[in-house]
Write an enzyme that holds these catalytic residues in place. Sequence first.
Site, PDB file in Angstrom:
ATOM      1  N   CYS A 128      48.399 -28.890 -60.638  1.00  0.00           N
ATOM      2  CA  CYS A 128      48.725 -28.784 -59.216  1.00  0.00           C
ATOM      3  C   CYS A 128      47.858 -29.739 -58.403  1.00  0.00           C
ATOM      4  O   CYS A 128      46.631 -29.630 -58.403  1.00  0.00           O
ATOM      5  CB  CYS A 128      48.529 -27.361 -58.714  1.00  0.00           C
ATOM      6  N   CYS A 146      53.871 -29.601 -51.294  1.00  0.00           N
ATOM      7  CA  CYS A 146      53.700 -29.775 -52.742  1.00  0.00           C
ATOM      8  C   CYS A 146      53.263 -31.209 -53.017  1.00  0.00           C
ATOM      9  O   CYS A 146      54.014 -32.153 -52.757  1.00  0.00           O
ATOM     10  CB  CYS A 146      55.007 -29.461 -53.465  1.00  0.00           C
TER      11      CYS A 146
END
Length: 265
Positions: free
Chosen positions: A67, A209
């Site tokens: 991530c 994101c």
Amino acid sequence: MDRKVQVLDFIKINPAGNITILIDNFDIYDKNIPKLSEEIMKETNLYAEQVGFIKDSHLQMMGGEFCGNASRAFASLLAFRDKDFSKQKNYNITCSGESKVLDVDVRNDGAKNKFLAKIKMPKFLSLEEINVDEYKLGLVRFSGINHFIFNIKENKETSFENIIDLVKKYLSNEEYSAFGIMFFDSDNLSMKPYVYVKEVGSGVYENSCASGTTALGYYLKKCKNLDRAKIVQPNGWLEYIIENDEMYIDGPVEIIAEGKIYIGK
């Protein structure tokens, strides 16, 4: 008889709207991490989009995925705790789902708890255009996550849930830890990210994101020769920059709170 309660140290961080909980002083390879994370993320608990577990300079995500936003959040936390940090410093960290060391450039953004964090992102493994039913999607694969680019202007599909189901079916015979679908509006360079983590068994529409913005950046470079763009996210912005064949993601990070969380066993 009292139920046992697990006490965890947490930090709540906002990297460009992608609310992230980092858990400190905990076994980062504990087998209960996916279940714990699901509890922590609940609206009735700390309410977040994702959870990571930190030790020294390593970040272990809840499903073993990579991530980018959580990595930017972790580096900003290191700056927040660093007595020698003043205006700018680079931090080297590692993250699950990615074998290489990540370099994050952290700058102060006007307050003790506010930063701008620019991360050098992993390179993609492959980039292709695929057909799923009657839809055309971009597919950008990384070692820790697969990202699908869905151009909502080009495909004219109103049901995002339908696309999510089709992508799950497309990946049904593959091994993967997580996938994302970037619902992209090419008219105003905005996107709505959806990320599904297999180990947790659920997906969320995220407010931003970083790895998805990276995938979109590579896709826009290939299709439109666009080296740099600020991509509007549902609750903020992220900028991708391609320099010397390297991809960087830059954007804001805010340390919101830290304390203890109590989880019933």
